[in-house]
Write a protein that holds these residues in place. Sequence first.
Motif, PDB file in Angstrom:
ATOM      1  N   GLY A 236      89.806  13.753  -4.765  1.00  0.00           N
ATOM      2  CA  GLY A 236      88.825  14.225  -5.738  1.00  0.00           C
ATOM      3  C   GLY A 236      88.916  15.742  -5.842  1.00  0.00           C
ATOM      4  N   PRO A 273      87.430  22.911   6.835  1.00  0.00           N
ATOM      5  CA  PRO A 273      87.802  21.619   7.423  1.00  0.00           C
ATOM      6  C   PRO A 273      87.228  20.450   6.628  1.00  0.00           C
ATOM      7  N   GLY A 274      88.015  19.421   6.494  1.00  0.00           N
ATOM      8  CA  GLY A 274      87.531  18.187   5.872  1.00  0.00           C
ATOM      9  C   GLY A 274      87.556  18.175   4.354  1.00  0.00           C
ATOM     10  N   CYS A 275      88.233  19.175   3.742  1.00  0.00           N
ATOM     11  CA  CYS A 275      88.245  19.203   2.279  1.00  0.00           C
ATOM     12  C   CYS A 275      89.480  18.543   1.677  1.00  0.00           C
ATOM     13  N   LYS A 277      92.850  18.706   2.844  1.00  0.00           N
ATOM     14  CA  LYS A 277      94.167  19.359   2.902  1.00  0.00           C
ATOM     15  C   LYS A 277      95.229  18.372   3.400  1.00  0.00           C
ATOM     16  N   SER A 278      94.902  17.686   4.495  1.00  0.00           N
ATOM     17  CA  SER A 278      95.871  16.724   5.030  1.00  0.00           C
ATOM     18  C   SER A 278      96.114  15.596   4.030  1.00  0.00           C
TER      19      SER A 278
HETATM   20  P1  ATP Z   1      90.989  19.366   8.677  1.00  0.00           P
HETATM   21  O1  ATP Z   1      91.147  20.794   8.379  1.00  0.00           O
HETATM   22  O2  ATP Z   1      89.809  19.042   9.555  1.00  0.00           O
HETATM   23  O3  ATP Z   1      92.241  18.665   9.097  1.00  0.00           O
HETATM   24  P2  ATP Z   1      91.377  18.498   6.001  1.00  0.00           P
HETATM   25  O4  ATP Z   1      90.966  19.513   5.005  1.00  0.00           O
HETATM   26  O5  ATP Z   1      92.793  18.336   6.279  1.00  0.00           O
HETATM   27  O6  ATP Z   1      90.557  18.696   7.313  1.00  0.00           O
HETATM   28  P3  ATP Z   1      91.360  15.725   5.564  1.00  0.00           P
HETATM   29  O7  ATP Z   1      91.719  15.409   6.980  1.00  0.00           O
HETATM   30  O8  ATP Z   1      92.368  15.551   4.546  1.00  0.00           O
HETATM   31  O9  ATP Z   1      90.762  17.138   5.500  1.00  0.00           O
HETATM   32  O10 ATP Z   1      90.070  14.906   5.184  1.00  0.00           O
HETATM   33  C1  ATP Z   1      89.581  13.839   5.964  1.00  0.00           C
HETATM   34  C2  ATP Z   1      89.231  12.662   5.076  1.00  0.00           C
HETATM   35  O11 ATP Z   1      88.157  13.002   4.221  1.00  0.00           O
HETATM   36  C3  ATP Z   1      90.363  12.263   4.162  1.00  0.00           C
HETATM   37  O12 ATP Z   1      91.235  11.345   4.769  1.00  0.00           O
HETATM   38  C4  ATP Z   1      89.619  11.627   3.000  1.00  0.00           C
HETATM   39  O13 ATP Z   1      89.310  10.276   3.271  1.00  0.00           O
HETATM   40  C5  ATP Z   1      88.332  12.428   2.945  1.00  0.00           C
HETATM   41  N1  ATP Z   1      88.427  13.500   1.942  1.00  0.00           N
HETATM   42  C6  ATP Z   1      88.410  14.815   2.173  1.00  0.00           C
HETATM   43  N2  ATP Z   1      88.537  15.507   1.027  1.00  0.00           N
HETATM   44  C7  ATP Z   1      88.652  14.599   0.036  1.00  0.00           C
HETATM   45  C8  ATP Z   1      88.834  14.692  -1.368  1.00  0.00           C
HETATM   46  N3  ATP Z   1      88.917  15.869  -2.001  1.00  0.00           N
HETATM   47  N4  ATP Z   1      88.926  13.544  -2.064  1.00  0.00           N
HETATM   48  C9  ATP Z   1      88.851  12.352  -1.443  1.00  0.00           C
HETATM   49  N5  ATP Z   1      88.682  12.209  -0.123  1.00  0.00           N
HETATM   50  C10 ATP Z   1      88.584  13.305   0.625  1.00  0.00           C
END
Ligand code: ATP
Length: 507
Positions: A236, A273-275, A277-278
């Motif tokens: 999203g 974190p959690g936005c 990126k992964s």
């Molecule tokens: P971190 O820095 O903690 O590794 P990150 O930015 O890499 O966090 P992700 O690990 O990609 O975040 O996010 C964790 C989960 O949250 C994803 O697997 C997904 O299910 C959900 N999520 C996060 N952002 C989105 C988004 N923009 N759209 C849909 N789902 C999302």
Amino acid sequence: MKEELSVLVQAQYPLIYLVTSEEERTEQAIAALAQVKPQKRVFVWTVTHGIVEYGQPRNITQHNTVSPEAAVEWVIRQRESGIFVFKDLHPFIDSPAVTRWLRDAIASFKESNKRDSLKTIVLMSPVQQIPIELEKEIAVLDYPLPDMTELNDVLSQQLDSMRGRRITTETREKLLKAALGLTRDEAEKVYRKAQVTAGRLTETEVDIVLSEKKQLIRRNGILEYLEEDGTLNDVGGSEDLKQWLSQRSAAFTERAREYGLPQPKGLLLLGVPGCGKSLIAKVTSRLWSLPLLRLDLGRVYDGSTVGRSEANLRNALKTAESISPAILFIDELDKAFAGSAGSADSDAGTSSRIFGTFLTWMQEKRSPVFVMATANRVERLPGEFLRKGRFDEIFFVDLPNEDERKQIFSIHLAKRRKEIDRFDIDQLSKMSDGYSGAEIEQAVIAAMYDAFAQDREFTQLDIIAAIKATFPLSRTMTEQVAALRDWARQRARPASDTGAEYQRLEF
Ligand code: ATP
């Protein structure tokens, strides 16, 4: 590579360091090289047998050459041309006597090479360890994994052993590509196993080869094959970033090269974190149809021997290159390289050497390995990563704005229920200001658990309760989020156009 080694020998380099764990294959290459005129004899030193001529039984050893010092002295005394391979000298190389003997050897070779006796010492070891005294005198070569031509030999031998079974060119190419990234021994094993399992080697066996390769890569523990089934629609928001990625979905094709486009190098994703990126890194693999390899930098570190960590990293990068085109995913780059600059304690020393190895690789790499790195904390990231040209682009993935949160709720509700019209997504989105994608997903899951425990379907109210019960990171880490945003606003490109939101959100 063989050519490079050959050039170094012809150019009378006295001391060559070959970093490899494939002794047999490398020895064979050296033996072949020694046949080129002027022919040279090849001798091999090991700490168990001393010096033995290549191809001779081990008991025909040169007397008293087990100690490294005596072995180098013996080499200096030889009058004939020769290549002298020292296997695993690295545990001894730092001793003052061994270093000195090697320096003496270099000086004496320079003399004798003038008189047409061409002598070269090759240090062969899986770890690179060079004392300062020798650094300027030594040429270091990383012996690469087998290419398609060499794998073709392995495959042909395997097919010969199956009474010369014939396969089509296409199947051959698929079987070869599937084994890229393996050592010669590993490729032999994998082809043999595929043949034993299926009783043949045809296109259907490509999958067996591939899954065996994944096992082998997994076993080395530093690289991991990730299999992803998500698409860009599962993310999203981050529209600009998604567009950037879509535009480049054919970037690694021949067509792009013919058009004159350079290969993309990599992307650094900064963000809260959690936005997602992964998540974005993972869906890119699907979008570009490239394998995704995760490099776990934490596992690269190995304090058992000096140089081991760099060797681990170099091997992992070599494997990634041989599988290329591929995406190399490095999560939390900031954590891995925090402390690489500065203090001189041994850990920081290893960390900065690893950092140096990685940066040099990024700078010099020609193979199509696209690096996708993520980081949460810019202040911990060595400045070198942020310089222009290192990555194609640095994107900042911010907290989602209202519209993006709507998309994220829809994505996660639709993943779990067919009918989502009963939810008021506008309301949920308004209530979750400051929440990350991961927190939104967690709110949906928490709501489901609550309702499940009461043996009923979950509702809008359950999600609202879960949102209220969550304390988002953006509130607990207010200062960090604000600092990251400040930094990113000036130096990184926003993943989506959320400028208005920046002004509005007060943390
Ligand atoms: P971190 O820095 O903690 O590794 P990150 O930015 O890499 O966090 P992700 O690990 O990609 O975040 O996010 C964790 C989960 O949250 C994803 O697997 C997904 O299910 C959900 N999520 C996060 N952002 C989105 C988004 N923009 N759209 C849909 N789902 C999302």
